[in-house]
Design a protein around this motif. Structure first.
Motif, PDB file in Angstrom:
ATOM      1  N   GLU A  99     -18.939 -27.325  11.422  1.00 17.19           N
ATOM      2  CA  GLU A  99     -17.724 -27.862  10.786  1.00 17.19           C
ATOM      3  C   GLU A  99     -16.481 -27.054  11.144  1.00 17.19           C
ATOM      4  O   GLU A  99     -15.367 -27.405  10.740  1.00 17.19           O
ATOM      5  N   GLY A 100     -16.649 -25.933  11.848  1.00 13.61           N
ATOM      6  CA  GLY A 100     -15.506 -25.117  12.250  1.00 13.61           C
ATOM      7  C   GLY A 100     -15.169 -23.987  11.308  1.00 13.61           C
ATOM      8  O   GLY A 100     -14.189 -23.271  11.510  1.00 13.61           O
ATOM      9  N   LEU A 101     -15.985 -23.769  10.249  1.00 10.82           N
ATOM     10  CA  LEU A 101     -15.779 -22.597   9.384  1.00 10.82           C
ATOM     11  C   LEU A 101     -16.206 -21.342  10.138  1.00 10.82           C
ATOM     12  O   LEU A 101     -17.208 -21.359  10.864  1.00 10.82           O
ATOM     13  N   VAL A 102     -15.472 -20.242   9.912  1.00  9.42           N
ATOM     14  CA  VAL A 102     -15.781 -18.984  10.597  1.00  9.42           C
ATOM     15  C   VAL A 102     -16.026 -17.890   9.569  1.00  9.42           C
ATOM     16  O   VAL A 102     -15.231 -17.710   8.634  1.00  9.42           O
ATOM     17  N   GLY A 103     -17.136 -17.170   9.730  1.00 11.89           N
ATOM     18  CA  GLY A 103     -17.452 -16.025   8.887  1.00 11.89           C
ATOM     19  C   GLY A 103     -17.478 -14.750   9.706  1.00 11.89           C
ATOM     20  O   GLY A 103     -17.857 -14.756  10.883  1.00 11.89           O
ATOM     21  N   TRP A 104     -17.059 -13.647   9.052  1.00 16.38           N
ATOM     22  CA  TRP A 104     -16.969 -12.358   9.754  1.00 16.38           C
ATOM     23  C   TRP A 104     -17.857 -11.308   9.087  1.00 16.38           C
ATOM     24  O   TRP A 104     -17.874 -11.190   7.859  1.00 16.38           O
ATOM     25  N   GLY A 105     -18.541 -10.543   9.918  1.00 13.54           N
ATOM     26  CA  GLY A 105     -19.328  -9.406   9.435  1.00 13.54           C
ATOM     27  C   GLY A 105     -19.071  -8.194  10.306  1.00 13.54           C
ATOM     28  O   GLY A 105     -18.345  -8.267  11.299  1.00 13.54           O
ATOM     29  N   GLU A 106     -19.672  -7.062   9.926  1.00 11.27           N
ATOM     30  CA  GLU A 106     -19.499  -5.814  10.684  1.00 11.27           C
ATOM     31  C   GLU A 106     -20.842  -5.122  10.825  1.00 11.27           C
ATOM     32  O   GLU A 106     -21.586  -4.995   9.857  1.00 11.27           O
ATOM     33  N   ALA A 107     -21.124  -4.686  12.050  1.00 14.95           N
ATOM     34  CA  ALA A 107     -22.389  -3.998  12.344  1.00 14.95           C
ATOM     35  C   ALA A 107     -22.087  -2.575  12.814  1.00 14.95           C
ATOM     36  O   ALA A 107     -21.197  -2.360  13.632  1.00 14.95           O
ATOM     37  N   PHE A 108     -22.837  -1.610  12.309  1.00 14.74           N
ATOM     38  CA  PHE A 108     -22.691  -0.204  12.689  1.00 14.74           C
ATOM     39  C   PHE A 108     -23.044  -0.019  14.179  1.00 14.74           C
ATOM     40  O   PHE A 108     -23.918  -0.754  14.694  1.00 14.74           O
TER      41      PHE A 108
END
Ligand SMILES: [Mg+2]
Length: 362
Positions: free
Chosen positions: A43-52
């Motif tokens: 649907e075009g939603l964007v999620g952000w995460g962070e990896a060590f």
């Protein structure tokens, strides 16, 4: 809400601080690296995460790009817990700590960001709500090795409104300088990053004792020596904290069963993401153990930690440095506290100009 695209983006931005050259992980910092995990739905939603993290980021990036991303396309982004359990099972043979779990951590946080955006709610509303609108920060100083610098920076942090300061020094002289510099008005923690035997740690704990420590962090080598930490905890004059090198609820369960710590310190970009953080928070509650996350982050890992810790009465760790180009306009804290973002998901979007200008290619 199916996953259409999964990618990792490495950004590296210049960093400065007020002490002599310092860093972690075997390198002197001139810049800070952040590995962003970006998940996009059909649907075009964007999620952000962070990896060590740090100078191991190329390895974490390779783990995500080649090992994990291909498993995600077409999967339900909203079925976070079952998907993470399935992926952990599929990939367990590659290690339950290290690059694979770091990459999973970034993925899990990105999925929670997506869940909040899909629901139109901030993350904290999805995971139990917040007890407060502002979260006090503690200033987490680097290791400078110079007691005068330690004294000066403690005094500066206290004058800026911090009610707690954490050192990464290993000498009684530096710890005494911190207390002398900042006075009696702040909580003082000391993080030594796992250097000592149990006997050595006990000796140093008593050497630090006159300076009234709020906790002593990671005093024993190796970090998984929970029996050693428990033995020290029985003999040391201050509370013991550890956990930034532990992975998933399973290792924290072992840590707490052993009676190793007064404060557990899961790290959202290492431990398995928001899902594991929430399990560990509940575990801590059931053991009457403090929950004090490791969060020397400037990306989505910091925001995720802020949402989690907002439902407790504990402060958040803020690494006492300045980034030339931060992803989020939240640093430094104001009057020693961070405002909890109220937008959907993590509540803030990373600055696209920073991503464009500081992305490390290749
Ligand atoms: Mg630490």
């Amino acid at each position: 809400m199916k996953i259409a695209k999964a990618e990792s983006i490495w950004i590296r931005t210049p960093v400065s601080h007020d002490g002599p050259p310092s860093g972690f992980g075997g390198t002197i910092w001139k810049d800070v690296s952040t590995l962003l995990i970006r998940i996009e739905t059909q649907e075009g939603l964007v999620g952000w995460g962070e990896a060590f993290g740090h100078n191991a980021i190329p390895a974490t990036k390779a783990a995500f790009d080649h090992q994990i991303a291909p498993l995600l396309i077409g999967r339900d982004a909203g079925a976070i817990s079952p998907l993470m359990t399935e992926l952990q099972k599929v990939c367990h043979t590659f290690g339950r700590y290290g690059q694979t779990m770091f990459a999973f951590s970034g993925l899990d946080t990105a999925l929670w960001d997506l869940a909040g955006k899909a629901a139109g709610l901030p993350l904290y509303r999805l995971i139990g709500g917040a007890a407060r609108t502002h979260v006090p920060a503690y200033a987490s100083l680097l290791r400078y090795g110079d007691p005068q610098v330690v004294a000066d920076l403690c005094a500066k942090a206290v004058s800026q409104g911090y009610s707690a300061v954490k050192l990464h020094e290993r000498t009684a002289a530096a710890v005494t300088a911190a207390r002398d510099g900042g006075g009696d008005v702040f909580d003082l923690m000391v993080d030594v990053n796992c250097p000592w035997t149990v006997a050595e740690a006990e000796q140093m704990a008593w050497a630090f004792e006159p300076n009234d420590l709020f906790w002593l962090e990671e005093p024993v080598w190796p970090p998984e020596n929970f029996n050693g930490l428990a033995e020290l905890r029985g003999n040391a004059p201050m509370p013991i904290a550890a956990g930034e090198n532990a992975s998933t609820i399973w290792e924290f369960a072992q840590m707490l069963r052993t009676g190793a710590v007064d404060f557990a310190q899961p790290s959202v970009a290492k431990v398995g993401g928001v899902t594991e953080m929430m399990k560990i928070l509940r575990l801590c509650e059931s053991h009457n153990v403090g929950f004090a996350p490791h969060s020397p982050y400037y990306g989505p890992g910091f925001l995720a930690t802020l949402h989690v810790v907002a439902q407790t009465d504990n402060p958040i760790e803020h690494l006492y440095c300045r980034l030339d180009a931060p992803l989020y306009d939240v640093f430094p804290p104001k009057d020693g506290a961070f405002q909890l973002p109220t937008g959907p998901g993590l509540g803030l979007e990373p600055n696209p100009d920073v991503i464009r200008d500081y992305q490390v290619k290749g």
